[in-house]
Design a protein around this motif. Structure first.
Motif, PDB file in Angstrom:
ATOM      1  N   LEU A  52      12.203  11.298  16.947  1.00 22.80           N
ATOM      2  CA  LEU A  52      13.253  12.160  16.386  1.00 22.80           C
ATOM      3  C   LEU A  52      12.603  13.529  16.205  1.00 22.80           C
ATOM      4  CD1 LEU A  52      14.615   9.612  13.740  1.00 22.80           C
ATOM      5  CD2 LEU A  52      15.447  10.017  16.063  1.00 22.80           C
ATOM      6  N   ASN A  53      12.868  14.390  17.160  1.00 24.03           N
ATOM      7  CA  ASN A  53      12.060  15.590  17.339  1.00 24.03           C
ATOM      8  C   ASN A  53      12.522  16.787  16.526  1.00 24.03           C
ATOM      9  OD1 ASN A  53       9.715  16.248  18.751  1.00 24.03           O
ATOM     10  ND2 ASN A  53      10.845  17.424  20.275  1.00 24.03           N
ATOM     11  N   ALA A  54      13.733  16.733  15.961  1.00 24.33           N
ATOM     12  CA  ALA A  54      14.269  17.919  15.289  1.00 24.33           C
ATOM     13  C   ALA A  54      15.090  17.519  14.059  1.00 24.33           C
ATOM     14  CB  ALA A  54      15.116  18.732  16.254  1.00 24.33           C
ATOM     15  N   ILE A  55      14.449  16.840  13.113  1.00 22.67           N
ATOM     16  CA  ILE A  55      15.145  16.413  11.900  1.00 22.67           C
ATOM     17  C   ILE A  55      15.340  17.621  10.979  1.00 22.67           C
ATOM     18  CG2 ILE A  55      15.089  14.880   9.895  1.00 22.67           C
ATOM     19  CD1 ILE A  55      13.221  13.049  11.513  1.00 22.67           C
ATOM     20  N   ARG A  56      16.575  17.791  10.535  1.00 22.58           N
ATOM     21  CA  ARG A  56      16.897  18.896   9.627  1.00 22.58           C
ATOM     22  C   ARG A  56      17.542  18.332   8.356  1.00 22.58           C
ATOM     23  NH1 ARG A  56      20.004  20.640  14.668  1.00 22.58           N
ATOM     24  NH2 ARG A  56      18.986  18.677  15.277  1.00 22.58           N
ATOM     25  N   ILE A  57      16.908  18.573   7.203  1.00 22.29           N
ATOM     26  CA  ILE A  57      17.473  18.174   5.911  1.00 22.29           C
ATOM     27  C   ILE A  57      18.172  19.416   5.354  1.00 22.29           C
ATOM     28  CG2 ILE A  57      17.032  17.096   3.677  1.00 22.29           C
ATOM     29  CD1 ILE A  57      16.145  15.398   6.050  1.00 22.29           C
TER      30      ILE A  57
END
Length: 318
Positions: free
Chosen positions: A280-285
């Motif tokens: 999961l290369n681009a996790i944004r919280i």
């Protein structure tokens, strides 16, 4: 001297004077005629090796269907086609594998829709073994209108499919649309933002789909894929990487939500490449998320956390 005699005399003098030139012209014309005929002559057809057996696989000829399986498998395909042609719905449905029915056609009424859609008229078919791996036998099927039965002169339609034959409780069963089965995975990963459980993998001949459960443990949005970043989800195999099919990407987990999502990759089931990691290369919280591309940069600047996560798909292997 009469006219005929004069003509013959002139002709004889002409031939005597120019006979060498005439011979050269004649030879040249013969050569031109021969060359022209040679070019127009149909070329000999190349000797292309073709299998004469429907049980000889196209992909790897060393992996032929076992001799004792050939007749039962051919009869299974033949019976299925006959049941569909004759609208014997229940008999045809009973030939399908349990796994395929659970995934795609969970009831007889759904199968009836398939039959009535594909078999509007009598069909004939061509079949050729395509690939055989781990006792999973894939056949390429061309389903065509039976012009002789219908009497139609308006041509015919054809449908290409892949029938997959597997053994279930000692009996051969059939799956449509290249469905090769499913595999339990049960791989878990967790950090302070979310829990991830990779439940299983659905395998088609040219695709595989992971069923994944996500649990958001925050009051924020967790964005995993929405087509606003490059290489958002990657499948790493033993010989390379695959990007997930982003056709309808909308992998967003709402605050405190637990949800199951499917992620699909283009991958051939018989390529011999083992799945190693899901990245999961681009996790944004994100505290705010509108789902609008024009707002992506502004929302990303307010992110609680931006990171990537690599999940070992082999962690439960002995």
């Amino acid at each position: 001297m009469n006219f005929r005699s004069k003509t013959m005399l002139k002709l004889r003098e002409f031939l005597k004077r120019y006979y060498i030139i005439l011979i050269i012209i004649a030879v040249a014309l013969c050569i031109m005629f021969y060359v022209n005929r040679s070019f127009k002559k149909p070329q000999k057809e190349e000797n292309v090796s073709k299998s004469n057996s429907i049980s000889s696989p196209v992909i790897d000829t060393t992996k032929e269907v076992p001799t004792e399986y050939k007749e039962p498998i051919n009869n299974l395909i033949k019976n299925f086609m006959e049941y569909c042609n004759n609208k014997e719905y229940e008999s045809g449905y009973n030939l399908l594998s349990s796994d395929f029915k659970k995934r795609y056609i969970s009831s007889l009424s759904k199968f009836k829709i398939y039959v009535d859609t594909v078999f509007k008229s009598k069909k004939i078919y061509n079949v050729q073994n395509y690939s055989n791996t781990n006792e999973i036998y894939v056949y390429s099927i061309t389903i065509m209108d039976d012009i002789l039965a219908s009497g139609s002169t308006n041509g015919y339609n054809s449908i290409e499919d892949k029938f997959v034959i597997t053994k279930e409780n000692g009996e051969f069963k059939l799956a449509l649309n290249g469905y090769c089965g499913s595999k339990e995975i049960n791989v878990n990963s967790q950090d302070k933002y979310m829990e991830i459980r990779i439940v299983k993998k659905y395998i088609k001949y040219d695709k595989e789909t992971y069923l994944i459960q996500f649990k958001n443990m925050t009051n924020n949005y967790i964005v995993l894929a929405d087509n606003t970043e490059k290489n958002e989800i990657i499948l790493k195999t033993s010989s390379g990487s695959k990007q997930c099919d982003m056709t309808n990407a909308n992998l967003v987990i709402l605050p405190n939500e637990t949800v199951e999502k499917e992620i699909t990759f283009d991958k051939y089931f018989d390529d011999g490449k083992e799945d190693e990691n899901l990245i999961l290369n681009a996790i944004r919280i994100l505290p705010e998320y509108s789902g609008k591309e024009e707002n992506a940069t502004k929302e990303k600047k307010k992110a609680v956390k931006l990171y990537s996560l690599t999940i070992d798909l082999k962690q439960n292997k002995q």
